[in-house]
Design a protein around this motif. Structure first.
Motif, PDB file in Angstrom:
ATOM      1  N   ILE A  31      42.880  46.203  43.386  1.00  0.00           N
ATOM      2  CA  ILE A  31      41.884  46.439  44.433  1.00  0.00           C
ATOM      3  C   ILE A  31      40.497  46.208  43.845  1.00  0.00           C
ATOM      4  N   TYR A  32      39.688  45.397  44.531  1.00  0.00           N
ATOM      5  CA  TYR A  32      38.356  45.033  44.062  1.00  0.00           C
ATOM      6  C   TYR A  32      37.328  45.350  45.148  1.00  0.00           C
ATOM      7  N   THR A  33      36.071  45.484  44.706  1.00  0.00           N
ATOM      8  CA  THR A  33      34.968  45.686  45.637  1.00  0.00           C
ATOM      9  C   THR A  33      34.320  44.330  45.918  1.00  0.00           C
ATOM     10  N   THR A  37      31.587  41.865  48.143  1.00  0.00           N
ATOM     11  CA  THR A  37      30.292  41.875  48.816  1.00  0.00           C
ATOM     12  C   THR A  37      30.251  40.759  49.848  1.00  0.00           C
ATOM     13  N   LEU A  52      33.711  38.487  44.983  1.00  0.00           N
ATOM     14  CA  LEU A  52      34.191  39.613  44.182  1.00  0.00           C
ATOM     15  C   LEU A  52      33.303  39.862  42.972  1.00  0.00           C
ATOM     16  N   GLU A  67      29.416  46.116  51.277  1.00  0.00           N
ATOM     17  CA  GLU A  67      30.548  46.083  50.354  1.00  0.00           C
ATOM     18  C   GLU A  67      31.786  46.664  51.023  1.00  0.00           C
ATOM     19  N   MET A  68      32.943  46.147  50.601  1.00  0.00           N
ATOM     20  CA  MET A  68      34.223  46.632  51.119  1.00  0.00           C
ATOM     21  C   MET A  68      35.272  46.514  50.035  1.00  0.00           C
ATOM     22  N   SER A  69      36.327  47.294  50.172  1.00  0.00           N
ATOM     23  CA  SER A  69      37.447  47.236  49.238  1.00  0.00           C
ATOM     24  C   SER A  69      38.500  46.276  49.772  1.00  0.00           C
ATOM     25  N   VAL A  70      38.968  45.372  48.909  1.00  0.00           N
ATOM     26  CA  VAL A  70      39.989  44.403  49.292  1.00  0.00           C
ATOM     27  C   VAL A  70      41.079  44.390  48.225  1.00  0.00           C
ATOM     28  N   LYS A  71      42.250  43.914  48.628  1.00  0.00           N
ATOM     29  CA  LYS A  71      43.374  43.810  47.711  1.00  0.00           C
ATOM     30  C   LYS A  71      43.670  42.339  47.450  1.00  0.00           C
ATOM     31  N   ARG A  79      41.857  43.331  53.527  1.00  0.00           N
ATOM     32  CA  ARG A  79      41.316  44.671  53.684  1.00  0.00           C
ATOM     33  C   ARG A  79      42.229  45.518  54.539  1.00  0.00           C
ATOM     34  N   LEU A  93      44.651  48.089  53.114  1.00  0.00           N
ATOM     35  CA  LEU A  93      44.084  49.317  52.569  1.00  0.00           C
ATOM     36  C   LEU A  93      43.668  50.289  53.652  1.00  0.00           C
TER      37      LEU A  93
END
Length: 367
Positions: free
Chosen positions: A216-218, A220, A233, A265-269, A284, A287
């Motif tokens: 999982i990465y943050t 932009t 990323l 920003e958002m968290s994605v896999k 996204r 998650l």
């Protein structure tokens, strides 16, 4: 000769201003640090003759004048100019008022001009004999730049954007010489230094970090599109598309419906890269748990034998495999929807063409 605003001007007319320009131009180039092979000087030679009144071509007496004055040029019969280095001649020009000249006079004029040219170069060498090692701060600068083929697109940019931007910001002119060589011309040293900094930044090796499958990465958001959002990323990575189908479990027609904006920003896999296009697969949605399944997931988590309990092996988890299959399935569904939309547009266009043809046929029949 005189100087004003960095330019040379002729300030007198009692001698050949063009030959004075040749001498002063050579000194100016060497003073600016331009690596010319040798200094150049020029001189004008005049001619005064006495001819037979009955036969103008018969020259009874003559006199050659070196470095003629204005009155001598006006009253004389020839204005012969020679410019060159000590080793040779770079330019010749002659204005002759007589019907013709004997070869003897031409040879004497060349010999006399060569001697005068050598004397002038000796005088010039007392002031400056060779180009300076350092160039003037405000003098033009030119350099050759080698760009490897693998980095040419990175240097030029899409549609030449990077070169046009550099030209607008620094004032330099960049010309491609061959596949790997570019010529950079700058009006002064400061502009060349500024352009060199931008070039070094463009050609810097930008290594993308290694991404782990299922991590999982943050991300932009860099751009909002109708089909999704462009996210990045890491700063050194290129933006990639996160499709609307991977933003939420609900159907999303436009990212603005979820309140996304540039810079957010958002968290994605991360699910690896597409084998066909090489694009990253991000999601996204996996998650974000659906509201209807929150209670169900909590109950499953209490069961020790539940497959939802986290595994500790290095292999991809069952839930990750299911998520990847879901992402791939939705990607294929998006492709099918696009193809079906294209087919429907083609069918509608064909129907409109047939209706138009039938109306025209009916009109002709009625007529």
């Amino acid at each position: 000769m005189g100087e004003k605003n960095g330019r040379l001007y002729g300030v007198l007319s009692q001698s050949s201003s063009s030959m004075a320009s040749a001498c002063s131009g050579s000194l100016a180039l060497m003073d600016a640090g331009v690596p010319i092979s040798a200094p150049v000087a020029g001189v004008a030679v005049g001619l005064v003759t006495r001819t037979d009144p009955d036969n103008p071509t018969d020259i009874q007496d003559y006199k050659l004048l070196t470095d003629i004055l204005g009155i001598e040029d006006y009253m004389g019969d020839m204005d012969f100019k020679m410019a060159g280095t000590k080793k040779g001649v770079t330019a010749l020009q002659a204005d002759i008022k007589l019907p013709g000249l004997p070869l003897k006079i031409i040879m004497e004029a060349c010999q006399q001009a060569t001697m005068a040219k050598s004397d002038i170069i000796n005088i010039m060498n007392r002031a400056l004999a060779k180009p300076r090692n350092t160039r003037k701060e405000y003098g033009p600068v030119s350099e050759q730049l080698k760009v490897p083929m693998a980095k040419r697109a990175q240097f030029v940019g899409p549609g030449g954007y990077n070169i046009r931007k550099m030209t607008a910001e620094t004032g330099v002119t960049i010309t491609q010489v061959d596949e790997e060589t570019f010529s950079v011309f700058a009006p002064n040293t400061a502009a060349m230094n500024e352009a060199r900094e931008q070039i070094d930044e463009l050609l810097k090796d930008k290594r993308e970090p290694q991404l782990d499958f299922g991590a999982i990465y943050t991300a932009t958001i860099t751009e909002i599109r109708e089909s999704g959002v462009m996210v990045k990323l890491f700063p050194t990575m290129q933006p990639t598309l996160l499709h609307n189908s991977q933003l939420d479990h609900r159907r999303v027609n436009h990212p603005s419906a979820l309140g996304f904006d540039v810079g957010q920003e958002m968290s994605v896999k991360y699910f690896g890269r597409d084998p066909a296009t090489g694009m990253m697969r991000l999601s996204r949605k996996v998650l974000v748990a659906p509201a209807s399944s929150v209670v169900k997931n909590l109950n499953l988590a209490r069961t020790p034998t539940s497959p939802w309990v986290a595994q500790t092996s290095g292999e991809p988890k069952e839930e990750e495999n299911d998520e990847l299959e879901e992402v791939e399935s939705e990607d294929r569904q998006n492709e099918r929807e696009q193809e079906e939309g294209q087919v429907e547009e083609a069918t509608e266009s064909s129907d409109r063409s047939e209706n138009t043809s039938s109306k025209e046929s009916t009109t002709h029949a009625a007529t």
